[in-house]
Design a protein around this motif. Structure first.
Motif, PDB file in Angstrom:
ATOM      1  N   ILE A   1       0.831  -1.233   0.013  1.00  9.99           N
ATOM      2  CA  ILE A   1       0.103   0.064  -0.045  1.00  9.99           C
ATOM      3  C   ILE A   1       0.881   1.283   0.159  1.00  9.99           C
ATOM      4  O   ILE A   1       1.642   1.509   0.974  1.00  9.99           O
ATOM      5  N   GLN A   2       0.873   1.797  -1.083  1.00 12.95           N
ATOM      6  CA  GLN A   2       1.643   3.143  -1.452  1.00 12.95           C
ATOM      7  C   GLN A   2       0.763   4.305  -1.013  1.00 12.95           C
ATOM      8  O   GLN A   2      -0.389   4.222  -0.825  1.00 12.95           O
ATOM      9  N   ASP A   3       1.461   5.507  -0.769  1.00  9.53           N
ATOM     10  CA  ASP A   3       0.612   6.707  -0.383  1.00  9.53           C
ATOM     11  C   ASP A   3      -0.510   7.075  -1.432  1.00  9.53           C
ATOM     12  O   ASP A   3      -1.595   7.661  -1.104  1.00  9.53           O
ATOM     13  N   ASP A   4      -0.461   6.463  -2.691  1.00  5.42           N
ATOM     14  CA  ASP A   4      -1.197   6.926  -3.797  1.00  5.42           C
ATOM     15  C   ASP A   4      -2.086   5.642  -4.156  1.00  5.42           C
ATOM     16  O   ASP A   4      -2.975   5.854  -5.109  1.00  5.42           O
ATOM     17  N   THR A   5      -1.958   4.598  -3.397  1.00 11.11           N
ATOM     18  CA  THR A   5      -2.769   3.311  -3.756  1.00 11.11           C
ATOM     19  C   THR A   5      -4.076   3.537  -3.734  1.00 11.11           C
ATOM     20  O   THR A   5      -4.706   4.113  -2.405  1.00 11.11           O
ATOM     21  N   ASP A   6      -5.126   3.493  -4.803  1.00  8.38           N
ATOM     22  CA  ASP A   6      -6.728   3.343  -4.397  1.00  8.38           C
ATOM     23  C   ASP A   6      -7.029   2.263  -3.633  1.00  8.38           C
ATOM     24  O   ASP A   6      -6.981   1.114  -3.914  1.00  8.38           O
ATOM     25  N   LEU A   7      -7.416   2.535  -2.194  1.00  8.71           N
ATOM     26  CA  LEU A   7      -7.600   1.487  -1.269  1.00  8.71           C
ATOM     27  C   LEU A   7      -8.899   0.801  -1.812  1.00  8.71           C
ATOM     28  O   LEU A   7      -9.046  -0.509  -1.196  1.00  8.71           O
ATOM     29  N   ILE A   8      -9.864   1.452  -2.493  1.00 12.91           N
ATOM     30  CA  ILE A   8     -11.048   0.774  -2.960  1.00 12.91           C
ATOM     31  C   ILE A   8     -10.630  -0.044  -4.127  1.00 12.91           C
ATOM     32  O   ILE A   8     -11.111  -1.365  -3.878  1.00 12.91           O
ATOM     33  N   GLN A   9     -10.266   0.444  -5.070  1.00 11.90           N
ATOM     34  CA  GLN A   9     -10.064  -0.396  -6.391  1.00 11.90           C
ATOM     35  C   GLN A   9      -8.993  -1.288  -6.204  1.00 11.90           C
ATOM     36  O   GLN A   9      -9.194  -2.280  -7.017  1.00 11.90           O
ATOM     37  N   SER A  10      -8.072  -1.350  -5.464  1.00 11.84           N
ATOM     38  CA  SER A  10      -7.250  -2.302  -5.205  1.00 11.84           C
ATOM     39  C   SER A  10      -7.717  -3.529  -4.392  1.00 11.84           C
ATOM     40  O   SER A  10      -6.936  -4.294  -4.378  1.00 11.84           O
ATOM     41  N   GLY A  11      -8.742  -3.161  -3.699  1.00 17.01           N
ATOM     42  CA  GLY A  11      -9.204  -4.360  -2.722  1.00 17.01           C
ATOM     43  C   GLY A  11      -8.656  -4.448  -1.392  1.00 17.01           C
ATOM     44  O   GLY A  11      -8.917  -5.189  -0.571  1.00 17.01           O
ATOM     45  N   ALA A  12      -8.071  -3.292  -1.000  1.00 16.98           N
ATOM     46  CA  ALA A  12      -7.289  -3.227   0.239  1.00 16.98           C
ATOM     47  C   ALA A  12      -8.398  -3.186   1.206  1.00 16.98           C
ATOM     48  O   ALA A  12      -8.200  -3.458   2.461  1.00 16.98           O
ATOM     49  N   VAL A  13      -9.532  -2.283   0.907  1.00 15.82           N
ATOM     50  CA  VAL A  13     -10.744  -2.183   1.771  1.00 15.82           C
ATOM     51  C   VAL A  13     -11.895  -2.306   1.004  1.00 15.82           C
ATOM     52  O   VAL A  13     -11.960  -1.976   0.047  1.00 15.82           O
ATOM     53  N   THR A  14     -12.660  -3.377   1.725  1.00 14.05           N
ATOM     54  CA  THR A  14     -13.997  -3.441   1.306  1.00 14.05           C
ATOM     55  C   THR A  14     -15.088  -2.508   1.694  1.00 14.05           C
ATOM     56  O   THR A  14     -14.657  -1.771   2.638  1.00 14.05           O
ATOM     57  N   SER A  15     -16.161  -2.472   1.358  1.00 13.23           N
ATOM     58  CA  SER A  15     -17.169  -1.503   1.785  1.00 13.23           C
ATOM     59  C   SER A  15     -17.298  -1.669   3.351  1.00 13.23           C
ATOM     60  O   SER A  15     -17.375  -0.649   4.152  1.00 13.23           O
ATOM     61  N   LEU A  16     -17.236  -2.836   4.002  1.00 11.32           N
ATOM     62  CA  LEU A  16     -17.578  -3.234   5.440  1.00 11.32           C
ATOM     63  C   LEU A  16     -16.229  -2.731   6.210  1.00 11.32           C
ATOM     64  O   LEU A  16     -16.255  -2.094   7.149  1.00 11.32           O
ATOM     65  N   GLN A  17     -15.198  -2.795   5.683  1.00  8.23           N
ATOM     66  CA  GLN A  17     -13.688  -2.521   6.331  1.00  8.23           C
ATOM     67  C   GLN A  17     -13.846  -0.900   6.037  1.00  8.23           C
ATOM     68  O   GLN A  17     -13.226  -0.190   6.793  1.00  8.23           O
ATOM     69  N   PHE A  18     -14.424  -0.083   4.988  1.00  4.35           N
ATOM     70  CA  PHE A  18     -14.357   1.137   5.074  1.00  4.35           C
ATOM     71  C   PHE A  18     -14.724   1.751   6.285  1.00  4.35           C
ATOM     72  O   PHE A  18     -14.232   2.703   6.823  1.00  4.35           O
ATOM     73  N   VAL A  19     -15.852   1.455   6.761  1.00 10.18           N
ATOM     74  CA  VAL A  19     -16.544   1.752   7.974  1.00 10.18           C
ATOM     75  C   VAL A  19     -15.237   1.734   9.063  1.00 10.18           C
ATOM     76  O   VAL A  19     -15.352   2.424   9.868  1.00 10.18           O
ATOM     77  N   GLN A  20     -14.710   0.452   9.250  1.00 10.29           N
ATOM     78  CA  GLN A  20     -13.822   0.183  10.324  1.00 10.29           C
ATOM     79  C   GLN A  20     -12.712   1.009  10.092  1.00 10.29           C
ATOM     80  O   GLN A  20     -12.210   1.409  11.064  1.00 10.29           O
ATOM     81  N   MET A  21     -12.337   1.271   8.799  1.00 11.25           N
ATOM     82  CA  MET A  21     -11.108   2.213   8.763  1.00 11.25           C
ATOM     83  C   MET A  21     -11.376   3.498   9.179  1.00 11.25           C
ATOM     84  O   MET A  21     -10.636   4.398   9.828  1.00 11.25           O
ATOM     85  N   VAL A  22     -12.819   4.145   8.979  1.00  7.96           N
ATOM     86  CA  VAL A  22     -13.191   5.268   9.450  1.00  7.96           C
ATOM     87  C   VAL A  22     -12.878   5.569  10.986  1.00  7.96           C
ATOM     88  O   VAL A  22     -12.347   6.462  11.693  1.00  7.96           O
ATOM     89  N   ILE A  23     -13.291   4.249  11.597  1.00  5.66           N
ATOM     90  CA  ILE A  23     -13.342   4.282  13.001  1.00  5.66           C
ATOM     91  C   ILE A  23     -11.900   4.411  13.382  1.00  5.66           C
ATOM     92  O   ILE A  23     -11.484   4.950  14.599  1.00  5.66           O
ATOM     93  N   GLU A  24     -11.026   3.512  12.897  1.00  9.16           N
ATOM     94  CA  GLU A  24      -9.523   3.444  13.177  1.00  9.16           C
ATOM     95  C   GLU A  24      -8.923   4.939  12.948  1.00  9.16           C
ATOM     96  O   GLU A  24      -8.058   5.326  13.696  1.00  9.16           O
ATOM     97  N   ILE A  25      -9.358   5.637  11.854  1.00  7.24           N
ATOM     98  CA  ILE A  25      -8.740   7.074  11.675  1.00  7.24           C
ATOM     99  C   ILE A  25      -9.305   8.077  12.678  1.00  7.24           C
ATOM    100  O   ILE A  25      -8.301   8.584  13.200  1.00  7.24           O
ATOM    101  N   GLU A  26     -10.312   7.834  13.186  1.00  7.12           N
ATOM    102  CA  GLU A  26     -10.936   8.544  14.319  1.00  7.12           C
ATOM    103  C   GLU A  26     -10.199   8.355  15.617  1.00  7.12           C
ATOM    104  O   GLU A  26      -9.600   9.213  16.210  1.00  7.12           O
ATOM    105  N   ARG A  27      -9.790   6.936  15.908  1.00  9.03           N
ATOM    106  CA  ARG A  27      -8.889   6.649  17.007  1.00  9.03           C
ATOM    107  C   ARG A  27      -7.461   7.144  17.066  1.00  9.03           C
ATOM    108  O   ARG A  27      -7.113   7.759  18.039  1.00  9.03           O
ATOM    109  N   LEU A  28      -7.000   7.324  15.649  1.00  9.11           N
ATOM    110  CA  LEU A  28      -5.593   7.671  15.379  1.00  9.11           C
ATOM    111  C   LEU A  28      -5.771   9.106  15.548  1.00  9.11           C
ATOM    112  O   LEU A  28      -4.694   9.600  16.168  1.00  9.11           O
ATOM    113  N   HIS A  29      -6.731   9.931  15.199  1.00 11.76           N
ATOM    114  CA  HIS A  29      -6.531  11.152  15.040  1.00 11.76           C
ATOM    115  C   HIS A  29      -7.157  11.784  16.539  1.00 11.76           C
ATOM    116  O   HIS A  29      -6.690  13.042  17.023  1.00 11.76           O
ATOM    117  N   GLY A  30      -7.644  10.928  17.296  1.00  7.91           N
ATOM    118  CA  GLY A  30      -8.047  11.393  18.564  1.00  7.91           C
ATOM    119  C   GLY A  30      -9.478  12.058  18.893  1.00  7.91           C
ATOM    120  O   GLY A  30      -9.865  12.837  19.952  1.00  7.91           O
TER     121      GLY A  30
END
Length: 78
Positions: A22-51
């Motif tokens: 996963i590079q900085d410009d890798t499309d997380l959705i098109q590459s399959g790195a994140v599914t639609s359900l994982q997208f929600v989990q990713m947002v939660i993780e971003i909020e956790r990291l962001h504080g």
């Protein structure tokens, strides 16, 4: 202390059995790195990291498509 983007990259890598390149410009959705359900989990993780909760206007496909976009929209915008 590692950067929030490095932490997020490690979290994303942990979603898969095989390591991802996963590079900085890798499309997380098109590459399959994140599914639609994982997208929600990713947002939660971003909020956790962001504080804190993200402004709903920030949570959209374009601002969450790549690590570079997430960094600009969330971590650098703070």
């Amino acid at each position: 202390m590692e950067s929030k983007i490095v932490s997020l990259r490690k979290w994303l890598d942990g979603l898969h059995e095989e390591p991802l390149d996963i590079q900085d410009d890798t499309d997380l959705i098109q590459s399959g790195a994140v599914t639609s359900l994982q997208f929600v989990q990713m947002v939660i993780e971003i909020e956790r990291l962001h504080g804190r909760k993200l402004d709903p206007g920030v949570i959209n496909i374009e601002s969450m498509r790549t690590l570079k976009a997430i960094d600009a929209a969330v971590f650098q915008a703070a």
